[in-house]
Design a protein around this motif. Structure first.
Motif, mmCIF file in Angstrom:
data_model
loop_
_atom_site.group_PDB
_atom_site.id
_atom_site.type_symbol
_atom_site.label_atom_id
_atom_site.label_comp_id
_atom_site.label_asym_id
_atom_site.label_seq_id
_atom_site.Cartn_x
_atom_site.Cartn_y
_atom_site.Cartn_z
ATOM 1 N N SER A 56 49.626 40.538 52.490
ATOM 2 C CA SER A 56 50.520 40.690 51.341
ATOM 3 C C SER A 56 51.904 40.141 51.637
ATOM 4 O O SER A 56 52.507 39.479 50.791
ATOM 5 C CB SER A 56 50.627 42.162 50.946
ATOM 6 N N THR A 57 52.407 40.378 52.829
ATOM 7 C CA THR A 57 53.729 39.873 53.199
ATOM 8 C C THR A 57 53.738 38.355 53.203
ATOM 9 O O THR A 57 54.658 37.728 52.672
ATOM 10 C CB THR A 57 54.134 40.399 54.592
ATOM 11 N N ARG A 58 52.710 37.770 53.773
ATOM 12 C CA ARG A 58 52.636 36.308 53.811
ATOM 13 C C ARG A 58 52.432 35.719 52.415
ATOM 14 O O ARG A 58 52.920 34.638 52.122
ATOM 15 C CB ARG A 58 51.528 35.868 54.746
ATOM 16 N N LYS A 59 51.730 36.442 51.557
ATOM 17 C CA LYS A 59 51.518 35.973 50.189
ATOM 18 C C LYS A 59 52.830 35.954 49.416
ATOM 19 O O LYS A 59 53.101 35.019 48.675
ATOM 20 C CB LYS A 59 50.489 36.885 49.497
ATOM 21 N N VAL A 60 53.675 36.975 49.588
ATOM 22 C CA VAL A 60 54.961 36.990 48.899
ATOM 23 C C VAL A 60 55.860 35.876 49.426
ATOM 24 O O VAL A 60 56.591 35.235 48.659
ATOM 25 C CB VAL A 60 55.647 38.376 48.976
ATOM 26 N N ILE A 61 55.797 35.597 50.714
ATOM 27 C CA ILE A 61 56.577 34.491 51.279
ATOM 28 C C ILE A 61 56.088 33.162 50.706
ATOM 29 O O ILE A 61 56.888 32.293 50.337
ATOM 30 C CB ILE A 61 56.499 34.504 52.820
ATOM 31 N N VAL A 130 42.382 51.351 37.757
ATOM 32 C CA VAL A 130 43.486 51.129 36.829
ATOM 33 C C VAL A 130 42.900 50.982 35.424
ATOM 34 O O VAL A 130 41.952 50.223 35.217
ATOM 35 C CB VAL A 130 44.332 49.891 37.210
ATOM 36 N N ASP A 131 43.435 51.737 34.495
ATOM 37 C CA ASP A 131 43.030 51.666 33.092
ATOM 38 C C ASP A 131 41.512 51.801 32.918
ATOM 39 O O ASP A 131 40.892 51.084 32.143
ATOM 40 C CB ASP A 131 43.537 50.349 32.487
ATOM 41 N N GLY A 132 40.903 52.684 33.690
ATOM 42 C CA GLY A 132 39.465 52.928 33.585
ATOM 43 C C GLY A 132 38.593 51.925 34.320
ATOM 44 O O GLY A 132 37.369 52.051 34.326
ATOM 45 N N PHE A 133 39.181 50.923 34.938
ATOM 46 C CA PHE A 133 38.415 49.904 35.675
ATOM 47 C C PHE A 133 38.606 50.146 37.163
ATOM 48 O O PHE A 133 39.731 50.248 37.643
ATOM 49 C CB PHE A 133 38.897 48.503 35.299
ATOM 50 N N GLU A 134 37.509 50.217 37.880
ATOM 51 C CA GLU A 134 37.558 50.465 39.313
ATOM 52 C C GLU A 134 36.999 49.252 40.044
ATOM 53 O O GLU A 134 35.978 48.693 39.668
ATOM 54 C CB GLU A 134 36.720 51.694 39.670
ATOM 55 N N GLY A 135 37.695 48.853 41.109
ATOM 56 C CA GLY A 135 37.231 47.726 41.887
ATOM 57 C C GLY A 135 38.149 47.416 43.053
ATOM 58 O O GLY A 135 39.129 48.113 43.297
ATOM 59 N N GLN A 136 37.795 46.343 43.757
ATOM 60 C CA GLN A 136 38.538 45.929 44.943
ATOM 61 C C GLN A 136 39.487 44.791 44.580
ATOM 62 O O GLN A 136 39.105 43.848 43.877
ATOM 63 C CB GLN A 136 37.576 45.468 46.032
ATOM 64 N N ILE A 137 40.698 44.874 45.074
ATOM 65 C CA ILE A 137 41.686 43.817 44.831
ATOM 66 C C ILE A 137 41.284 42.600 45.664
ATOM 67 O O ILE A 137 41.154 42.691 46.880
ATOM 68 C CB ILE A 137 43.105 44.274 45.210
ATOM 69 N N THR A 138 41.077 41.461 44.982
ATOM 70 C CA THR A 138 40.705 40.245 45.693
ATOM 71 C C THR A 138 41.861 39.257 45.805
ATOM 72 O O THR A 138 41.854 38.406 46.693
ATOM 73 C CB THR A 138 39.508 39.542 45.008
ATOM 74 N N ASP A 139 42.842 39.368 44.892
ATOM 75 C CA ASP A 139 43.978 38.451 44.946
ATOM 76 C C ASP A 139 45.156 39.065 44.202
ATOM 77 O O ASP A 139 44.975 39.714 43.174
ATOM 78 C CB ASP A 139 43.607 37.101 44.314
ATOM 79 N N ILE A 140 46.340 38.859 44.740
ATOM 80 C CA ILE A 140 47.567 39.282 44.067
ATOM 81 C C ILE A 140 48.410 38.030 43.869
ATOM 82 O O ILE A 140 48.830 37.395 44.828
ATOM 83 C CB ILE A 140 48.344 40.331 44.885
ATOM 84 N N THR A 145 47.055 40.414 39.037
ATOM 85 C CA THR A 145 46.225 40.814 40.174
ATOM 86 C C THR A 145 44.768 40.746 39.737
ATOM 87 O O THR A 145 44.430 41.155 38.624
ATOM 88 C CB THR A 145 46.588 42.245 40.613
ATOM 89 N N VAL A 146 43.913 40.220 40.601
ATOM 90 C CA VAL A 146 42.482 40.115 40.305
ATOM 91 C C VAL A 146 41.768 41.269 40.998
ATOM 92 O O VAL A 146 41.922 41.481 42.207
ATOM 93 C CB VAL A 146 41.907 38.764 40.791
ATOM 94 N N ILE A 147 40.985 42.015 40.216
ATOM 95 C CA ILE A 147 40.230 43.156 40.731
ATOM 96 C C ILE A 147 38.756 42.904 40.459
ATOM 97 O O ILE A 147 38.364 42.677 39.308
ATOM 98 C CB ILE A 147 40.685 44.467 40.064
ATOM 99 N N ARG A 148 37.942 42.922 41.508
ATOM 100 C CA ARG A 148 36.496 42.733 41.363
ATOM 101 C C ARG A 148 35.831 44.104 41.349
ATOM 102 O O ARG A 148 35.945 44.875 42.296
ATOM 103 C CB ARG A 148 35.924 41.895 42.503
ATOM 104 N N GLY A 149 35.138 44.391 40.244
ATOM 105 C CA GLY A 149 34.453 45.667 40.077
ATOM 106 C C GLY A 149 33.207 45.745 40.941
ATOM 107 O O GLY A 149 32.748 44.752 41.521
#
Length: 176
Positions: A56-61, A130-140, A145-149
């Motif tokens: 995440s730190t490297r992604k923000v950079i 989030v908002d009734g959808f559950e999944g793994q964060i694949t990209d920010i 943000t992309v969340i894969r259910g």
């Protein structure tokens, strides 16, 4: 090419030729392409071996570098074309008003993206609800943000939602 110099029109107090406009367009395009290529190369190098907290730190950079390189590319190409950069102060004010009025939600998503990445309350790889959808964060990304259910479906969630709504981070307990 010489005929394009003969095609002229007056804009304000400046006389523009077709050749000057074409040269400016090519200059801007080449400069922006170089900036995009450089930012993609820097991002791939930054993210090559990153995992966990460092991702995440490297992604923000990487996102901040892309924005900075694009800004510098625009300034360099405009000054190379011969546009006085002090004239951009009026344009900057107009852009500020535009963001304040019309692009408020988009600007909110970009700012929220940097907040999400810098706070690291949620990270790539976390399982959230989030908002009734559950999944793994694949990209920010900077804007979303992309969340894969669990079923393989993906949801694209605006970062503004991640900052303003209640989020259940199911992975947070695993880290403690």
């Amino acid at each position: 090419l010489e005929e394009s110099e003969g095609v002229r029109w007056k804009v304000g107090g400046v006389s523009l030729s077709l050749r000057a406009v074409l040269e400016a367009a090519v200059n801007v395009a080449v400069t922006l392409l170089l900036a995009l290529w450089l930012s993609a190369a820097l991002e791939s190098r930054l993210l090559r071996n990153a995992t966990g907290d460092h991702l995440s730190t490297r992604k923000v950079i990487a996102n901040a570098l892309r924005v900075l390189l694009m800004f510098v590319a625009v300034l360099v190409s405009l000054s190379a074309v011969g546009i006085d950069l002090t004239a951009l102060s009026v344009l900057g004010g107009a852009i500020g008003v535009g963001i304040g009025l019309g692009l408020q939600k988009l600007a909110s998503n970009y700012v929220s993206g940097f907040v999400v990445l810098s706070e690291r309350a949620i990270r790539i790889g976390d399982v959230i609800k989030v908002d009734g959808f559950e999944g793994q964060i694949t990209d920010i990304r900077a804007r979303y943000t992309v969340i894969r259910g669990l079923s393989g479906r993906e949801a694209i969630v605006p970062n503004d939602s991640l900052v303003t709504q209640r989020i259940e981070n199911l992975s947070l307990a695993d880290r403690r």
